[in-house]
Design a protein around this motif. Structure first.
Motif, PDB file in Angstrom:
ATOM      1  N   THR A  30      -0.052  48.345 -43.907  1.00  0.00           N
ATOM      2  CA  THR A  30      -0.390  49.766 -43.808  1.00  0.00           C
ATOM      3  C   THR A  30      -0.424  50.256 -42.364  1.00  0.00           C
ATOM      4  O   THR A  30      -0.797  51.397 -42.094  1.00  0.00           O
ATOM      5  N   ASP A  31      -0.068  49.354 -41.441  1.00  0.00           N
ATOM      6  CA  ASP A  31      -0.080  49.708 -40.024  1.00  0.00           C
ATOM      7  C   ASP A  31       1.246  50.385 -39.647  1.00  0.00           C
ATOM      8  O   ASP A  31       2.308  49.750 -39.706  1.00  0.00           O
ATOM      9  N   PRO A  32       1.217  51.654 -39.241  1.00  0.00           N
ATOM     10  CA  PRO A  32       2.465  52.369 -38.903  1.00  0.00           C
ATOM     11  C   PRO A  32       3.138  51.824 -37.648  1.00  0.00           C
ATOM     12  O   PRO A  32       4.293  52.176 -37.367  1.00  0.00           O
ATOM     13  N   ALA A  33       2.454  50.966 -36.917  1.00  0.00           N
ATOM     14  CA  ALA A  33       3.048  50.417 -35.693  1.00  0.00           C
ATOM     15  C   ALA A  33       4.151  49.410 -36.005  1.00  0.00           C
ATOM     16  O   ALA A  33       4.968  49.087 -35.141  1.00  0.00           O
ATOM     17  N   TYR A  34       4.173  48.918 -37.242  1.00  0.00           N
ATOM     18  CA  TYR A  34       5.182  47.935 -37.645  1.00  0.00           C
ATOM     19  C   TYR A  34       6.304  48.605 -38.427  1.00  0.00           C
ATOM     20  O   TYR A  34       6.059  49.504 -39.247  1.00  0.00           O
ATOM     21  N   THR A  35       7.521  48.152 -38.181  1.00  0.00           N
ATOM     22  CA  THR A  35       8.639  48.564 -39.033  1.00  0.00           C
ATOM     23  C   THR A  35       8.575  47.731 -40.312  1.00  0.00           C
ATOM     24  O   THR A  35       7.792  46.769 -40.412  1.00  0.00           O
ATOM     25  N   THR A  36       9.395  48.060 -41.292  1.00  0.00           N
ATOM     26  CA  THR A  36       9.414  47.291 -42.534  1.00  0.00           C
ATOM     27  C   THR A  36       9.765  45.835 -42.267  1.00  0.00           C
ATOM     28  O   THR A  36       9.131  44.916 -42.794  1.00  0.00           O
ATOM     29  N   GLU A  37      10.749  45.626 -41.425  1.00  0.00           N
ATOM     30  CA  GLU A  37      11.127  44.255 -41.088  1.00  0.00           C
ATOM     31  C   GLU A  37      10.037  43.567 -40.283  1.00  0.00           C
ATOM     32  O   GLU A  37       9.792  42.358 -40.443  1.00  0.00           O
ATOM     33  N   GLY A  38       9.381  44.352 -39.417  1.00  0.00           N
ATOM     34  CA  GLY A  38       8.300  43.788 -38.616  1.00  0.00           C
ATOM     35  C   GLY A  38       7.136  43.335 -39.482  1.00  0.00           C
ATOM     36  O   GLY A  38       6.527  42.285 -39.247  1.00  0.00           O
ATOM     37  N   GLU A  41       8.195  40.120 -41.299  1.00  0.00           N
ATOM     38  CA  GLU A  41       8.198  38.965 -40.407  1.00  0.00           C
ATOM     39  C   GLU A  41       6.775  38.513 -40.104  1.00  0.00           C
ATOM     40  O   GLU A  41       6.468  37.309 -40.127  1.00  0.00           O
ATOM     41  N   LYS A  42       5.897  39.474 -39.813  1.00  0.00           N
ATOM     42  CA  LYS A  42       4.508  39.157 -39.500  1.00  0.00           C
ATOM     43  C   LYS A  42       3.805  38.496 -40.684  1.00  0.00           C
ATOM     44  O   LYS A  42       3.122  37.479 -40.545  1.00  0.00           O
ATOM     45  N   CYS A  43       3.993  39.096 -41.860  1.00  0.00           N
ATOM     46  CA  CYS A  43       3.321  38.577 -43.055  1.00  0.00           C
ATOM     47  C   CYS A  43       3.857  37.203 -43.455  1.00  0.00           C
ATOM     48  O   CYS A  43       3.089  36.325 -43.853  1.00  0.00           O
ATOM     49  N   ASN A  44       5.169  37.014 -43.345  1.00  0.00           N
ATOM     50  CA  ASN A  44       5.747  35.713 -43.694  1.00  0.00           C
ATOM     51  C   ASN A  44       5.222  34.615 -42.773  1.00  0.00           C
ATOM     52  O   ASN A  44       4.990  33.481 -43.209  1.00  0.00           O
ATOM     53  N   ASN A 179       2.963  32.609 -52.119  1.00  0.00           N
ATOM     54  CA  ASN A 179       4.335  32.817 -51.657  1.00  0.00           C
ATOM     55  C   ASN A 179       5.180  33.618 -52.635  1.00  0.00           C
ATOM     56  O   ASN A 179       6.078  34.339 -52.240  1.00  0.00           O
ATOM     57  N   SER A 180       4.869  33.498 -53.922  1.00  0.00           N
ATOM     58  CA  SER A 180       5.696  34.181 -54.916  1.00  0.00           C
ATOM     59  C   SER A 180       5.238  35.604 -55.195  1.00  0.00           C
ATOM     60  O   SER A 180       6.011  36.430 -55.665  1.00  0.00           O
ATOM     61  N   SER A 181       3.971  35.934 -54.913  1.00  0.00           N
ATOM     62  CA  SER A 181       3.483  37.274 -55.219  1.00  0.00           C
ATOM     63  C   SER A 181       2.899  37.979 -53.997  1.00  0.00           C
ATOM     64  O   SER A 181       2.057  38.847 -54.104  1.00  0.00           O
ATOM     65  N   ALA A 182       3.370  37.576 -52.821  1.00  0.00           N
ATOM     66  CA  ALA A 182       2.840  38.176 -51.607  1.00  0.00           C
ATOM     67  C   ALA A 182       3.333  39.606 -51.415  1.00  0.00           C
ATOM     68  O   ALA A 182       2.629  40.454 -50.900  1.00  0.00           O
ATOM     69  N   PHE A 183       4.557  39.865 -51.843  1.00  0.00           N
ATOM     70  CA  PHE A 183       5.125  41.180 -51.609  1.00  0.00           C
ATOM     71  C   PHE A 183       5.623  41.825 -52.889  1.00  0.00           C
ATOM     72  O   PHE A 183       6.060  41.159 -53.820  1.00  0.00           O
ATOM     73  N   GLU A 184       5.562  43.130 -52.906  1.00  0.00           N
ATOM     74  CA  GLU A 184       6.210  43.916 -53.943  1.00  0.00           C
ATOM     75  C   GLU A 184       7.382  44.611 -53.255  1.00  0.00           C
ATOM     76  O   GLU A 184       7.197  45.319 -52.269  1.00  0.00           O
ATOM     77  N   GLU A 185       8.552  44.379 -53.781  1.00  0.00           N
ATOM     78  CA  GLU A 185       9.781  44.904 -53.198  1.00  0.00           C
ATOM     79  C   GLU A 185       9.955  44.409 -51.760  1.00  0.00           C
ATOM     80  O   GLU A 185      10.041  43.214 -51.523  1.00  0.00           O
ATOM     81  N   CYS A 186       9.911  45.264 -50.760  1.00  0.00           N
ATOM     82  CA  CYS A 186      10.202  44.854 -49.385  1.00  0.00           C
ATOM     83  C   CYS A 186       8.966  44.439 -48.605  1.00  0.00           C
ATOM     84  O   CYS A 186       9.024  44.312 -47.387  1.00  0.00           O
ATOM     85  N   GLY A 187       7.856  44.323 -49.255  1.00  0.00           N
ATOM     86  CA  GLY A 187       6.688  43.812 -48.562  1.00  0.00           C
ATOM     87  C   GLY A 187       5.632  44.863 -48.332  1.00  0.00           C
ATOM     88  O   GLY A 187       5.523  45.408 -47.247  1.00  0.00           O
ATOM     89  N   THR A 188       4.830  45.116 -49.350  1.00  0.00           N
ATOM     90  CA  THR A 188       3.781  46.114 -49.186  1.00  0.00           C
ATOM     91  C   THR A 188       2.397  45.517 -49.364  1.00  0.00           C
ATOM     92  O   THR A 188       1.585  45.561 -48.460  1.00  0.00           O
ATOM     93  N   VAL A 189       2.124  44.923 -50.510  1.00  0.00           N
ATOM     94  CA  VAL A 189       0.790  44.368 -50.740  1.00  0.00           C
ATOM     95  C   VAL A 189       0.861  43.093 -51.569  1.00  0.00           C
ATOM     96  O   VAL A 189       1.817  42.867 -52.285  1.00  0.00           O
ATOM     97  N   ILE A 190      -0.182  42.254 -51.439  1.00  0.00           N
ATOM     98  CA  ILE A 190      -0.312  41.107 -52.338  1.00  0.00           C
ATOM     99  C   ILE A 190      -0.682  41.644 -53.711  1.00  0.00           C
ATOM    100  O   ILE A 190      -1.501  42.546 -53.842  1.00  0.00           O
TER     101      ILE A 190
END
Length: 231
Positions: A30-38, A41-44, A179-190
């Motif tokens: 939810t931090d706007p300072a990160y791009t979607t890819e950022g 990468e951070k969460c992974n 690892n399997s349910s960490a992201f919904e679509e491109c990475g939003t929430v567990i």
């Protein structure tokens, strides 16, 4: 620290760290300072670090159990050697071997169990005592076989190995679900709080119902303290 305390600490630590991970990932996502890819990468990176943490807990559990099983084997050898060289113990065994075939009806099972309990975990003594009782053709006296102490050594080892398997499978399941349910679509929430799956709480209750070295499990104690859990 007892094995029981150690196992509880590992499981409670895994639960606490997973809750913290979930909150951190939500903040990153939810931090706007990160791009979607950022964000991804951070969460992974955090997920991979958490997986290594869970794997390390699993390694410690396996090592702890292996060391305990080895110590139990050494204790068994020392205990049997001590019994074999203890004249008082051996005389007590001989005395009981002579008395058992002569027992008349009326001796309570409780009294006999208490008298023979000193021979628990001595396979040679138990076998000899069973043979002594079996010499009698009296059905009532034959029932006294149920009063013989048990050789609980293998049962205790199996109990410990069973708990090891349960804890390792649980940590593997936590790692897999994270690892399997960490992201919904491109990475939003567990998707869910992995730490709240019912088996974690019930496993903690199971550990609480064990003795200090987790070789004896008390079903009655577990049933009396067991709670209801919801997903």
């Amino acid at each position: 620290m007892s094995i029981k305390t150690e196992f509880r600490a590992y499981l409670e630590g895994a639960e606490k760290e997973t809750i913290s991970l979930r909150e951190t990932i939500k903040n990153v996502c939810t931090d706007p300072a990160y791009t979607t890819e950022g964000k991804k990468e951070k969460c992974n990176a955090m997920l991979e670090k958490h997986k290594r943490y869970l794997d390390e807990l699993k390694r410690h559990i396996i090592i702890t159990v292996q060391e305990k099983l080895s110590a139990m084997d050494q204790e068994t050898e020392k205990d049997l050697a001590k019994r074999n060289s203890d004249l008082k113990y051996q005389n007590l065994l001989v005395s009981n071997l002579k008395i058992l075939p002569l027992i008349k009806g009326g001796v309570s099972h409780e009294e006999l169990k208490k008298r023979l309990s000193v021979f628990q975990d001595d396979p040679f003594a138990i076998s000899a005592l069973k043979a002594a009782i079996s010499e009698s053709k009296d059905i009532e006296k034959m029932c006294y076989i149920s009063c013989l102490p048990e050789d609980t050594r293998e049962t205790k080892k199996e109990q410990l190995k069973k708990l090891e398997s349960t804890l390792c499978e649980l940590l593997d399941e936590m790692s897999l679900r994270i690892n399997s349910s960490a992201f919904e679509e491109c990475g939003t929430v567990i998707e869910r709080d992995i730490s709240k799956i019912p088996i974690i709480s019930s496993t903690l209750d199971y550990i609480s119902a064990c003795n200090a070295d987790c070789t004896v499990y008390d079903l009655d104690r577990h049933m009396n303290t067991q709670k209801e859990y919801m997903i």
